[in-house]
Scaffold this motif. Structure first.
Motif, PDB file in Angstrom:
ATOM      1  N   LYS A  27       0.804  -1.306  -0.080  1.00  0.00           N
ATOM      2  CA  LYS A  27      -0.166   0.076   0.002  1.00  0.00           C
ATOM      3  C   LYS A  27       0.777   1.290   0.069  1.00  0.00           C
ATOM      4  N   ARG A  28       1.911   1.179   0.973  1.00  0.00           N
ATOM      5  CA  ARG A  28       2.891   2.454   1.067  1.00  0.00           C
ATOM      6  C   ARG A  28       3.468   2.638  -0.140  1.00  0.00           C
ATOM      7  N   LEU A  29       3.949   1.766  -0.970  1.00  0.00           N
ATOM      8  CA  LEU A  29       4.778   1.933  -1.965  1.00  0.00           C
ATOM      9  C   LEU A  29       4.091   1.882  -3.446  1.00  0.00           C
ATOM     10  N   ASP A  30       2.829   1.683  -3.328  1.00  0.00           N
ATOM     11  CA  ASP A  30       1.998   1.420  -4.445  1.00  0.00           C
ATOM     12  C   ASP A  30       2.536   0.296  -5.488  1.00  0.00           C
ATOM     13  N   LEU A  31       2.547  -0.934  -4.934  1.00  0.00           N
ATOM     14  CA  LEU A  31       2.939  -2.216  -5.705  1.00  0.00           C
ATOM     15  C   LEU A  31       2.018  -3.138  -5.399  1.00  0.00           C
ATOM     16  N   ARG A  32       1.845  -3.940  -6.339  1.00  0.00           N
ATOM     17  CA  ARG A  32       1.010  -5.146  -6.167  1.00  0.00           C
ATOM     18  C   ARG A  32       1.676  -5.964  -5.022  1.00  0.00           C
ATOM     19  N   TYR A  33       0.850  -7.060  -4.722  1.00  0.00           N
ATOM     20  CA  TYR A  33       1.163  -7.872  -3.523  1.00  0.00           C
ATOM     21  C   TYR A  33       0.821  -9.393  -3.814  1.00  0.00           C
ATOM     22  N   LEU A  34       1.823 -10.000  -3.768  1.00  0.00           N
ATOM     23  CA  LEU A  34       1.499 -11.521  -3.777  1.00  0.00           C
ATOM     24  C   LEU A  34       1.919 -12.467  -2.712  1.00  0.00           C
ATOM     25  N   ASP A  35       1.166 -13.101  -2.045  1.00  0.00           N
ATOM     26  CA  ASP A  35       1.487 -14.136  -0.953  1.00  0.00           C
ATOM     27  C   ASP A  35       1.473 -15.354  -1.499  1.00  0.00           C
ATOM     28  N   THR A  36       2.682 -15.859  -1.610  1.00  0.00           N
ATOM     29  CA  THR A  36       2.837 -17.234  -2.351  1.00  0.00           C
ATOM     30  C   THR A  36       2.423 -18.227  -1.574  1.00  0.00           C
ATOM     31  N   GLY A  37       2.189 -18.032  -0.114  1.00  0.00           N
ATOM     32  CA  GLY A  37       2.002 -19.105   0.823  1.00  0.00           C
ATOM     33  C   GLY A  37       0.559 -19.622   0.501  1.00  0.00           C
ATOM     34  N   VAL A  38      -0.153 -18.457   0.265  1.00  0.00           N
ATOM     35  CA  VAL A  38      -1.573 -18.595  -0.222  1.00  0.00           C
ATOM     36  C   VAL A  38      -1.835 -19.730  -1.299  1.00  0.00           C
TER      37      VAL A  38
END
Ligand code: DC
Length: 230
Positions: A27-38
């Motif tokens: 959110k702070r850096l305006d990047l996408r987020y991928l949690d590979t554990g999911v």
């Protein structure tokens, strides 16, 4: 040397705070987020749902190969597993108990790593997991290994479980955390370890916000002046 930090790899053991830190950082850096554990959880959930035997490595590999997993909205806890949106199901105790076993299987790993690289190839992303800096994205702009003592991590998980109304005692959580650490660090394929050029961040005694602040400072410093990761 000025450099933009647009692909960030975050690895670390269970309950080190990777998910919270990764999501907030995105959110702070305006990047996408991928949690590979999911993604490993999604295959485990699907295997349990389909009654695929967890010891049948060939069947698990086929399942991972044939199941597209996509982000369901940016920075969310939900993923689309073969078109079905799943979220809280992936955190159920039954999935927790089996996911380390599923994530040990090489054919599952290679199928999911290929999907992770495809998702990351569009850039501007934070990818969180156990092998991101070492295997999935060895060329990431910044590699961070977030860790904390097993006692501190177990306290955090225990509090989370209590908040969710899950009945468990601290000692069982500590035992399970240590057992999962053993599986993650001792497996043959892509064991959990910091990449050689990772920034190892020990979060004992730090709040999540403090960890996020530290990383944002580092990203800004790299963009302004360039710091070698050590
Ligand atoms: O971070 P988590 O607890 O949601 O991860 C679930 C499991 O998946 C955990 O046993 C470690 C495994 N995992 C992995 O082997 N490689 C990854 N890149 C991410 C997770």
């Amino acid at each position: 040397m000025l450099r933009d930090v647009e692909v960030i790899a975050i690895d670390g053991p269970v309950a080190a705070g990777k998910t919270m830190v990764g999501r907030e950082l995105a959110k702070r850096l305006d990047l996408r987020y991928l949690d590979t554990g999911v993604m490993y959880r999604a295959i485990t959930w699907l295997a349990l749902k389909n009654a695929t035997p967890i010891e049948d490595e060939v069947a698990l590999g086929t399942l991972a190969d044939e199941t597209p997993i996509m982000l369901d909205g940016s920075n969310s806890d939900r993923v689309l597993v073969d078109g079905i949106s799943v979220g809280p199901e992936l955190r159920e105790a039954e999935v927790d108990r089996h996911v380390s076993l599923v994530s040990r299987v090489s054919s599952v790993r290679s199928a999911l790593v290929a999907q992770q690289r495809r998702m990351a190839s569009e850039g501007r992303i934070i990818v969180v997991g156990r092998d991101i800096g070492t295997v999935v994205l060895p060329n990431a702009d910044l590699k961070i290994y977030i860790t904390a003592s097993s006692e501190e991590r177990s306290r955090r998980r225990w509090k989370e479980f209590q908040a969710q109304g899950r009945e468990t005692d601290y000692q069982s959580v500590l035992n399970e955390t240590r057992a999962r650490d053993d599986v993650d660090t001792q497996r043959d394929d892509s064991p959990l370890k910091p990449a050689e050029d990772a920034w190892v961040l020990d979060t004992d005694g730090l709040t999540g916000d403090e960890v996020v602040d530290l990383i944002v400072q580092r990203v800004n410093a790299e963009a302004q002046g360039g710091i070698a990761c050590a």
